[in-house]
Scaffold this active site. Structure first.
Site, short mmCIF file in Angstrom:
data_model
loop_
_atom_site.label_atom_id
_atom_site.label_comp_id
_atom_site.label_asym_id
_atom_site.label_seq_id
_atom_site.Cartn_x
_atom_site.Cartn_y
_atom_site.Cartn_z
CE LYS A 45 -4.03 2.24 -0.14
NZ LYS A 45 -5.17 2.31 -0.73
CE LYS A 47 -9.74 0.28 0.99
NZ LYS A 47 -9.89 1.34 0.18
#
Length: 153
Positions: A45, A47
């Site tokens: 993602k 992240k």
């Protein structure tokens, strides 16, 4: 009749907002299942986490109103998890409002308000600002504080 509740999250830099949200979600049923995002899923993602998955999962697992922790490895697992655990309610913070309405044929979907004034994103921003302060500036601040203490007290 059992009423399992499930939620998903990264739970990096665990804070009072996380605790409040989990407590409120737990009150929606009689068994709380928390899916903690794996490091690999977060990387996919885009992240980055500060705390590794195993530690984040252990922190969440240690909360008295959490009954089970499972790994979140992909976006698509939610329907399977809801069916596998016979979940009655899916709940998550209202910053995700509308994103999980596709689960409504399978369970109740609840979006809960976040705790005001605290978020992992803001904590990370603060940490970045703090860590960008030079060593010299920190030492100078201590010198100023020491001088103030001498002058006033």
């Amino acid at each position: 009749m059992s009423r399992p509740v499930i939620t998903y999250g990264t739970f990096d830099m665990f804070h009072i907002g996380h605790l409040n949200l989990l407590r409120r979600i737990a009150s929606l049923g009689d068994r709380l299942i928390v899916a903690v995002s794996t490091d690999e899923f977060n990387a996919g993602k885009g992240k980055r986490t500060l705390i590794p998955f195993e530690q984040r999962a252990e922190i969440v697992r240690s909360i008295r109103f959490v009954d089970e922790v499972i790994p979140e490895t992909n976006w698509e697992q939610k329907i399977d998890d809801v069916k596998r655990y016979a979940v009655s309610t899916f709940a998550i913070g209202d910053d995700w409002k509308g994103h999980f309405d596709f689960l409504t044929p399978h369970c109740k979907v609840v979006y809960l308000p976040r705790t005001e004034g605290v978020s992992t994103t803001e904590l990370k921003r603060s940490l970045n600002r703090f860590s960008s302060v030079s060593r010299e500036d920190v030492l100078h601040a201590f010198d100023v504080l020491e001088q103030l203490r001498k002058d006033f007290g």
